[in-house]
Design a protein around this motif. Structure first.
Motif, PDB file in Angstrom:
ATOM      1  N   VAL A  76       3.296  -4.973   2.505  1.00  0.00           N
ATOM      2  CA  VAL A  76       2.598  -5.771   3.526  1.00  0.00           C
ATOM      3  C   VAL A  76       2.859  -7.262   3.301  1.00  0.00           C
ATOM      4  CG1 VAL A  76       0.357  -6.295   4.550  1.00  0.00           C
ATOM      5  CG2 VAL A  76       0.860  -3.972   3.802  1.00  0.00           C
TER       6      VAL A  76
ATOM      7  N   GLU B  29      -9.037  -7.294  -3.006  1.00  0.00           N
ATOM      8  CA  GLU B  29      -7.856  -6.481  -3.340  1.00  0.00           C
ATOM      9  C   GLU B  29      -7.160  -7.173  -4.510  1.00  0.00           C
ATOM     10  OE1 GLU B  29      -6.765  -3.729  -1.974  1.00  0.00           O
ATOM     11  OE2 GLU B  29      -7.651  -3.664   0.043  1.00  0.00           O
TER      12      GLU B  29
ATOM     13  N   GLU C 194     -10.263 -13.811  12.383  1.00  0.00           N
ATOM     14  CA  GLU C 194     -10.294 -13.676  13.850  1.00  0.00           C
ATOM     15  C   GLU C 194     -11.730 -13.787  14.363  1.00  0.00           C
ATOM     16  OE1 GLU C 194      -7.379 -11.423  15.604  1.00  0.00           O
ATOM     17  OE2 GLU C 194      -6.459 -10.722  13.752  1.00  0.00           O
TER      18      GLU C 194
ATOM     19  N   HIS D 175      -4.300 -13.886  15.992  1.00  0.00           N
ATOM     20  CA  HIS D 175      -3.035 -13.525  16.636  1.00  0.00           C
ATOM     21  C   HIS D 175      -2.895 -14.293  17.951  1.00  0.00           C
ATOM     22  CE1 HIS D 175      -6.068 -10.575  18.075  1.00  0.00           C
ATOM     23  NE2 HIS D 175      -5.589 -11.006  19.220  1.00  0.00           N
TER      24      HIS D 175
ATOM     25  N   PRO E 255       1.325 -11.510  14.490  1.00  0.00           N
ATOM     26  CA  PRO E 255       0.979 -10.382  15.355  1.00  0.00           C
ATOM     27  C   PRO E 255       0.066  -9.393  14.634  1.00  0.00           C
ATOM     28  CG  PRO E 255       3.252 -10.211  14.590  1.00  0.00           C
ATOM     29  CD  PRO E 255       2.734 -11.529  14.126  1.00  0.00           C
ATOM     30  N   SER E 256      -0.579  -8.557  15.414  1.00  0.00           N
ATOM     31  CA  SER E 256      -1.476  -7.559  14.859  1.00  0.00           C
ATOM     32  C   SER E 256      -0.715  -6.684  13.863  1.00  0.00           C
ATOM     33  CB  SER E 256      -2.013  -6.721  16.015  1.00  0.00           C
ATOM     34  OG  SER E 256      -3.002  -5.871  15.541  1.00  0.00           O
ATOM     35  N   GLY E 257      -1.318  -6.446  12.710  1.00  0.00           N
ATOM     36  CA  GLY E 257      -0.717  -5.561  11.716  1.00  0.00           C
ATOM     37  C   GLY E 257       0.249  -6.245  10.773  1.00  0.00           C
ATOM     38  N   CYS E 258       0.418  -7.571  10.878  1.00  0.00           N
ATOM     39  CA  CYS E 258       1.411  -8.242  10.026  1.00  0.00           C
ATOM     40  C   CYS E 258       0.869  -8.532   8.626  1.00  0.00           C
ATOM     41  CB  CYS E 258       1.924  -9.531  10.671  1.00  0.00           C
ATOM     42  SG  CYS E 258       0.774 -10.903  10.566  1.00  0.00           S
ATOM     43  N   GLY E 259      -0.425  -8.328   8.405  1.00  0.00           N
ATOM     44  CA  GLY E 259      -0.955  -8.501   7.048  1.00  0.00           C
ATOM     45  C   GLY E 259      -1.940  -9.650   6.887  1.00  0.00           C
ATOM     46  N   LYS E 260      -2.484 -10.159   7.997  1.00  0.00           N
ATOM     47  CA  LYS E 260      -3.378 -11.315   7.915  1.00  0.00           C
ATOM     48  C   LYS E 260      -4.667 -10.962   7.157  1.00  0.00           C
ATOM     49  CE  LYS E 260      -3.566 -11.808  12.405  1.00  0.00           C
ATOM     50  NZ  LYS E 260      -2.756 -10.652  12.829  1.00  0.00           N
ATOM     51  N   THR E 261      -5.263  -9.823   7.525  1.00  0.00           N
ATOM     52  CA  THR E 261      -6.510  -9.438   6.857  1.00  0.00           C
ATOM     53  C   THR E 261      -6.252  -9.129   5.388  1.00  0.00           C
ATOM     54  OG1 THR E 261      -7.427  -8.609   8.919  1.00  0.00           O
ATOM     55  CG2 THR E 261      -8.427  -7.787   6.902  1.00  0.00           C
ATOM     56  N   THR E 262      -5.101  -8.522   5.109  1.00  0.00           N
ATOM     57  CA  THR E 262      -4.742  -8.242   3.710  1.00  0.00           C
ATOM     58  C   THR E 262      -4.680  -9.552   2.921  1.00  0.00           C
ATOM     59  OG1 THR E 262      -3.510  -6.302   4.416  1.00  0.00           O
ATOM     60  CG2 THR E 262      -2.978  -7.190   2.232  1.00  0.00           C
TER      61      THR E 262
ATOM     62  N   GLN F 160     -14.766 -10.670  11.216  1.00  0.00           N
ATOM     63  CA  GLN F 160     -14.360 -10.608  12.625  1.00  0.00           C
ATOM     64  C   GLN F 160     -15.524 -10.642  13.608  1.00  0.00           C
ATOM     65  OE1 GLN F 160     -11.542  -7.465  13.442  1.00  0.00           O
ATOM     66  NE2 GLN F 160      -9.894  -8.628  12.487  1.00  0.00           N
TER      67      GLN F 160
ATOM     68  N   PHE G 274       0.882  -1.161   0.000  1.00  0.00           N
ATOM     69  CA  PHE G 274       0.000   0.000   0.000  1.00  0.00           C
ATOM     70  C   PHE G 274       0.926   1.218   0.000  1.00  0.00           C
ATOM     71  CE2 PHE G 274      -2.616  -3.231   2.183  1.00  0.00           C
ATOM     72  CZ  PHE G 274      -3.698  -3.255   1.322  1.00  0.00           C
TER      73      PHE G 274
HETATM   74  P1  ATP Z   1      -4.921  -7.227  12.845  1.00  0.00           P
HETATM   75  O1  ATP Z   1      -4.545  -8.522  13.496  1.00  0.00           O
HETATM   76  O2  ATP Z   1      -4.707  -6.038  13.747  1.00  0.00           O
HETATM   77  O3  ATP Z   1      -6.275  -7.248  12.206  1.00  0.00           O
HETATM   78  P2  ATP Z   1      -3.546  -7.764  10.355  1.00  0.00           P
HETATM   79  O4  ATP Z   1      -2.426  -8.709  10.556  1.00  0.00           O
HETATM   80  O5  ATP Z   1      -4.827  -8.320   9.838  1.00  0.00           O
HETATM   81  O6  ATP Z   1      -3.825  -6.958  11.683  1.00  0.00           O
HETATM   82  P3  ATP Z   1      -3.703  -5.958   8.105  1.00  0.00           P
HETATM   83  O7  ATP Z   1      -5.058  -5.426   8.474  1.00  0.00           O
HETATM   84  O8  ATP Z   1      -3.632  -6.872   6.944  1.00  0.00           O
HETATM   85  O9  ATP Z   1      -3.001  -6.635   9.369  1.00  0.00           O
HETATM   86  O10 ATP Z   1      -2.736  -4.712   7.850  1.00  0.00           O
HETATM   87  C1  ATP Z   1      -1.362  -4.861   7.541  1.00  0.00           C
HETATM   88  C2  ATP Z   1      -0.752  -3.505   7.285  1.00  0.00           C
HETATM   89  O11 ATP Z   1      -1.264  -2.958   6.068  1.00  0.00           O
HETATM   90  C3  ATP Z   1      -1.054  -2.490   8.375  1.00  0.00           C
HETATM   91  O12 ATP Z   1       0.097  -1.703   8.582  1.00  0.00           O
HETATM   92  C4  ATP Z   1      -2.175  -1.650   7.764  1.00  0.00           C
HETATM   93  O13 ATP Z   1      -2.140  -0.341   8.269  1.00  0.00           O
HETATM   94  C5  ATP Z   1      -1.829  -1.693   6.285  1.00  0.00           C
HETATM   95  N1  ATP Z   1      -3.025  -1.588   5.428  1.00  0.00           N
HETATM   96  C6  ATP Z   1      -4.028  -2.496   5.350  1.00  0.00           C
HETATM   97  N2  ATP Z   1      -4.959  -2.104   4.433  1.00  0.00           N
HETATM   98  C7  ATP Z   1      -4.531  -0.926   3.941  1.00  0.00           C
HETATM   99  C8  ATP Z   1      -5.043  -0.003   2.944  1.00  0.00           C
HETATM  100  N3  ATP Z   1      -6.180  -0.255   2.274  1.00  0.00           N
HETATM  101  N4  ATP Z   1      -4.319   1.100   2.697  1.00  0.00           N
HETATM  102  C9  ATP Z   1      -3.154   1.334   3.326  1.00  0.00           C
HETATM  103  N5  ATP Z   1      -2.618   0.528   4.277  1.00  0.00           N
HETATM  104  C10 ATP Z   1      -3.284  -0.595   4.574  1.00  0.00           C
END
Ligand code: ATP
Length: 368
Positions: free
Chosen positions: A21, A56, A162, A195, A40-47, A89, A16
């Motif tokens: 990610v 996406e 999650e 996580h 961990p939170s923010g590592c990109g799982k939802t992406t 979620q 992004f």
């Molecule tokens: P969590 O466990 O907190 O849900 P996660 O592992 O699912 O976190 P993601 O939601 O995939 O993490 O986000 C991974 C990174 O990508 C984060 O830094 C987030 O800010 C960034 N990110 C996700 N979607 C976008 C977007 N559409 N535009 C810009 N940055 C994004």
């Protein structure tokens, strides 16, 4: 479930703006199995889930369901053509629709009339609640409706983001057991992101550990726990004791004595070795020839208690947290003997050490 398929992800990348990610992620989810992606939170799982669902576009890499290409450099199938079910979620049920209408939402009129909704409600154990609105259900029941809705069109794969996060601790354990058995009964291929390491280890057939935009280890839960690929994974999936060691002849010389060693590095000289706390016991009766430590703190938790124990080390004392039976709280200043069972896993001393700031602690059973 008809036509459960294996899911294969190869070289998947996504940025992004300037922020990478996913950086070449590979993952195999065997047909009919449940894989937990743990990170961990923010590592990109939802992406990852959004890319799998087609919400996406990937920058590079491919996703296949069995033989079908969902995306690669030439292809991007729209979400509705992917045969993927999604459990978000917090369930995200339609608040104005009753349970049956929520479950039947993605079905054709013919499918709804053909008894598919009733079949799914029976599967998730909510046959008697078809006419209730979401706010008349408990959190766990809402999650089961969301699962039934995702399974209703007989997708090839179900993704769960999650799904137990909004539930309190007691309900969480119960609902995850229920979801697991529904997925098994449906024969679904499923990918769950979490996580929570306990959730991943207890629920899944395979655990895929995610770090730096990749899967760095994917294996059965016992294998990830017993033989993590590095110290950071060891600490992420459970409590671990990490000790500096000198290796020779299949043994590690450590602050806790000589310990048989396993792992690819077992023939190196300097290493960090890892033990799981349940391999360590502390004895109040002092044993000849065993390393000793001094209790520096003790905490009572009801079902058990723990003691922090300082043990001498070449580089200064290390602290071990020892678990002990709840009826006996050791006293600060007590001397204990420490006994290690089984083998230690060797990691490179300089290759991938534990992240800075992580304490070298252990939990161990206090016996005798
Ligand atoms: P969590 O466990 O907190 O849900 P996660 O592992 O699912 O976190 P993601 O939601 O995939 O993490 O986000 C991974 C990174 O990508 C984060 O830094 C987030 O800010 C960034 N990110 C996700 N979607 C976008 C977007 N559409 N535009 C810009 N940055 C994004």
């Amino acid at each position: 479930m008809s036509g459960a398929a294996s899911l294969s992800v190869a070289g998947l990348s996504k940025s992004f703006g300037d922020s990478s990610v996913l950086t070449g992620l590979d993952l195999e989810v065997p047909a009919g199995s449940l894989t937990a992606v743990l990170g961990p939170s923010g590592c990109g799982k939802t992406t990852l889930l959004r890319l799998l669902g087609g919400f996406e576009h990937a920058d590079a890499g491919s996703i296949r369901l069995g033989e079908r290409v969902l995306c690669d450099e030439r292809t991007h199938l729209a979400p509705e053509r992917r045969a993927i079910g999604f459990v978000p979620q917090e369930g995200a049920l339609f608040p104005h629709l009753d349970v049956a209408a929520n479950v039947g939402f993605g079905l054709s009129r013919a499918q709804r009339r053909g008894g598919r909704v009733d079949e799914l409600l029976e599967l998730v154990g909510l046959g008697a609640m078809a006419k209730r609105l979401p706010h008349q259900l408990s959190g766990g029941q809402q999650q089961r409706v969301a699962l039934a809705r995702a399974l209703a069109p007989s997708p090839a794969v179900v993704l769960l983001d999650e799904p137990f996060d909004a539930l309190d601790a007691g309900l969480r354990a119960q609902v995850r057991g229920e979801v697991r058995s529904v997925l098994r009964e449906a024969g679904a291929t499923a990918l769950l992101v979490t996580h929570d390491q306990e959730e991943a280890l207890s629920l899944a057939d395979r655990v895929a550990v995610m770090r730096d935009g990749r899967i760095i280890q994917s294996a059965e839960p016992q294998a990830v726990y017993r033989d993590p690929v590095d110290a950071a994974v060891a600490l992420f999936v459970g409590e671990a004791v990490l000790l500096d060691a000198e290796l020779a002849d299949g043994n590690a010389d450590t602050a806790l004595g000589q310990i048989p060693v396993r792992g690819a590095l077992a023939d190196q000289r300097q290493a960090v070795v890892m033990l799981r706390p349940e391999q360590i016991s502390c004895h109040e009766r002092l044993l000849d020839g065993s390393p000793r430590g001094r209790v520096t703190a003790a905490e009572f938790f009801g079902h058990d208690a723990s003691a922090r124990i300082a043990v001498g080390d070449r580089g200064g004392p290390i602290t071990i947290t020892a678990r002990c039976a709840g009826h006996r709280l050791p006293e600060v200043g007590d001397q204990v003997s420490i006994v290690v069972e089984g083998s230690a896993l060797a990691f490179a001393a300089t290759g991938a050490p534990a992240p800075a700031g992580l304490p070298r602690t252990a939990r161990a059973a206090l016996v005798g």
